[in-house]
Design an enzyme around this catalytic site. Structure first.
Site, PDB file in Angstrom:
ATOM      1  N   ASP A 126       0.793  -1.249   0.000  1.00 27.07           N
ATOM      2  CA  ASP A 126       0.000   0.000   0.000  1.00 27.07           C
ATOM      3  C   ASP A 126       0.824   1.298   0.000  1.00 27.07           C
ATOM      4  O   ASP A 126       0.517   2.222   0.772  1.00 27.07           O
ATOM      5  CB  ASP A 126      -0.946   0.003   1.217  1.00 27.07           C
ATOM      6  CG  ASP A 126      -1.943  -1.150   1.213  1.00 27.07           C
ATOM      7  OD1 ASP A 126      -1.909  -1.955   0.277  1.00 27.07           O
ATOM      8  OD2 ASP A 126      -2.746  -1.242   2.160  1.00 27.07           O
ATOM      9  N   ASP A 128      -4.542  -0.773  -1.679  1.00 26.54           N
ATOM     10  CA  ASP A 128      -5.802  -0.652  -0.952  1.00 26.54           C
ATOM     11  C   ASP A 128      -6.778  -0.005  -1.948  1.00 26.54           C
ATOM     12  O   ASP A 128      -6.452   1.051  -2.533  1.00 26.54           O
ATOM     13  CB  ASP A 128      -5.558   0.252   0.265  1.00 26.54           C
ATOM     14  CG  ASP A 128      -6.488  -0.003   1.431  1.00 26.54           C
ATOM     15  OD1 ASP A 128      -6.818  -1.179   1.711  1.00 26.54           O
ATOM     16  OD2 ASP A 128      -6.900   0.983   2.084  1.00 26.54           O
ATOM     17  N   HIS A 155     -10.826   0.724  -2.418  1.00 27.84           N
ATOM     18  CA  HIS A 155     -12.175   0.635  -1.851  1.00 27.84           C
ATOM     19  C   HIS A 155     -13.233   1.226  -2.777  1.00 27.84           C
ATOM     20  O   HIS A 155     -12.977   2.238  -3.450  1.00 27.84           O
ATOM     21  CB  HIS A 155     -12.235   1.403  -0.524  1.00 27.84           C
ATOM     22  CG  HIS A 155     -11.293   0.895   0.528  1.00 27.84           C
ATOM     23  ND1 HIS A 155     -11.195  -0.432   0.876  1.00 27.84           N
ATOM     24  CD2 HIS A 155     -10.400   1.549   1.325  1.00 27.84           C
ATOM     25  CE1 HIS A 155     -10.289  -0.570   1.830  1.00 27.84           C
ATOM     26  NE2 HIS A 155      -9.779   0.616   2.113  1.00 27.84           N
ATOM     27  N   HIS A 159     -17.624   2.182   0.892  1.00 26.20           N
ATOM     28  CA  HIS A 159     -16.986   1.147   1.707  1.00 26.20           C
ATOM     29  C   HIS A 159     -17.333   1.305   3.179  1.00 26.20           C
ATOM     30  O   HIS A 159     -17.301   2.424   3.724  1.00 26.20           O
ATOM     31  CB  HIS A 159     -15.466   1.191   1.528  1.00 26.20           C
ATOM     32  CG  HIS A 159     -14.778  -0.031   2.011  1.00 26.20           C
ATOM     33  ND1 HIS A 159     -13.902  -0.035   3.064  1.00 26.20           N
ATOM     34  CD2 HIS A 159     -14.866  -1.320   1.599  1.00 26.20           C
ATOM     35  CE1 HIS A 159     -13.462  -1.266   3.262  1.00 26.20           C
ATOM     36  NE2 HIS A 159     -14.031  -2.061   2.390  1.00 26.20           N
ATOM     37  N   HIS A 199     -10.635   6.965   2.135  1.00 28.91           N
ATOM     38  CA  HIS A 199      -9.285   6.881   1.548  1.00 28.91           C
ATOM     39  C   HIS A 199      -9.267   5.812   0.453  1.00 28.91           C
ATOM     40  O   HIS A 199     -10.096   4.904   0.451  1.00 28.91           O
ATOM     41  CB  HIS A 199      -8.255   6.505   2.635  1.00 28.91           C
ATOM     42  CG  HIS A 199      -8.475   5.124   3.191  1.00 28.91           C
ATOM     43  ND1 HIS A 199      -9.435   4.866   4.142  1.00 28.91           N
ATOM     44  CD2 HIS A 199      -7.911   3.930   2.883  1.00 28.91           C
ATOM     45  CE1 HIS A 199      -9.432   3.567   4.420  1.00 28.91           C
ATOM     46  NE2 HIS A 199      -8.528   2.973   3.673  1.00 28.91           N
ATOM     47  N   LYS A 214      -6.997  -5.011  -2.895  1.00 29.00           N
ATOM     48  CA  LYS A 214      -7.730  -5.589  -1.764  1.00 29.00           C
ATOM     49  C   LYS A 214      -8.623  -4.531  -1.155  1.00 29.00           C
ATOM     50  O   LYS A 214      -8.342  -3.333  -1.285  1.00 29.00           O
ATOM     51  CB  LYS A 214      -6.749  -6.133  -0.726  1.00 29.00           C
ATOM     52  CG  LYS A 214      -5.874  -5.035  -0.148  1.00 29.00           C
ATOM     53  CD  LYS A 214      -4.832  -5.557   0.792  1.00 29.00           C
ATOM     54  CE  LYS A 214      -3.970  -4.437   1.321  1.00 29.00           C
ATOM     55  NZ  LYS A 214      -4.674  -3.397   2.067  1.00 29.00           N
ATOM     56  N   CYS A 239      -1.755  -2.855   7.661  1.00 29.23           N
ATOM     57  CA  CYS A 239      -1.673  -3.765   6.521  1.00 29.23           C
ATOM     58  C   CYS A 239      -0.372  -4.566   6.475  1.00 29.23           C
ATOM     59  O   CYS A 239      -0.383  -5.741   6.113  1.00 29.23           O
ATOM     60  CB  CYS A 239      -1.941  -3.009   5.231  1.00 29.23           C
ATOM     61  SG  CYS A 239      -3.667  -2.461   5.159  1.00 29.23           S
TER      62      CYS A 239
END
Ligand code: VGL
Ligand code: ZN
Length: 201
Positions: free
Chosen positions: A12, A50, A52, A56, A85, A110, A155
């Protein structure tokens, strides 16, 4: 160790986790030159992102009356609520502009399911839904994983602990990571990594 059995897993390193971003990690961009240099030392380089959806469930603004960094109970357990984010396709979700993404063999996204967060590169936060990374690494015969990136205590730690549990040799290069450090989360994460058998370098 055969060099081809090793992978650098870069967690990330995205604009939203760097200074100026929506969920900035202090000094986050400092990891970029170190990670770029590390890439040549491994048989494979894998980047995670990351990623989303707009709605989310980890975003505090999806839960009226809550504040960012407070806790909520999700069906799968407690969850930190984050500032919005890394919305897929946004500038903040892009990799840091100086990260050498051309050297990556795989980019793994992810956190794309609206109702479940995913800190680990291996399993979502219900701890059972796989991302597919385990199968990818096994199919390539990769056994030794080195982790770097953002954030150490979320993470990176979740990914390294899962890697060790899955039977990979896992190490974390702490000087190529930076932490969010919420309520002692860095100390907790370091303890969990040690217990899981992760090497901290
Ligand atoms: C992360 C919080 C929320 C991370 C991702 O990359 O550590 N932390 N989403
Ligand atoms: Zn996230």
């Amino acid at each position: 160790m055969q060099p081809h059995a090793t992978a650098l897993i870069v967690i990330d390193v995205q604009s939203d986790f760097c200074p100026g971003g929506a969920l900035a990690v202090a000094d986050g961009e400092a990891v970029v030159p170190r990670i770029n240099a590390l890439m040549r030392d491994f048989g494979a380089t894998i980047l995670t992102q990351d990623w989303h959806p707009d709605d989310h469930a980890s975003f505090a603004d999806m839960h009226p009356g809550t504040a960012p960094f407070s806790m909520i109970d999700m069906p799968y357990g407690p969850q930190v609520l984050w500032p919005r984010h890394c919305v897929g396709g946004s500038l903040g979700a892009a990799f840091h502009p100086d990260l050498c993404t051309d050297r990556a063999d795989l980019i793994l996204r992810k956190g794309f399911r609206p109702q479940i967060d995913s800190y680990s590169a291996f399993f979502e936060n219900d701890r059972t839904t796989p991302t597919g990374l385990d199968g990818y690494l096994r199919a390539r015969g990769i056994t030794d994983l080195t982790f770097a990136g953002l954030a150490t205590d979320f993470c990176v730690a979740y990914s390294a602990v899962d890697a060790a549990r899955l039977g990979f040799k896992a190490s974390v290069l702490l000087d190529a990571c930076r932490a969010i450090d919420l309520d002692n989360s860095l100390q907790d994460a370091i303890a969990r990594m040690k217990t899981a058998g992760v090497t901290l370098a």
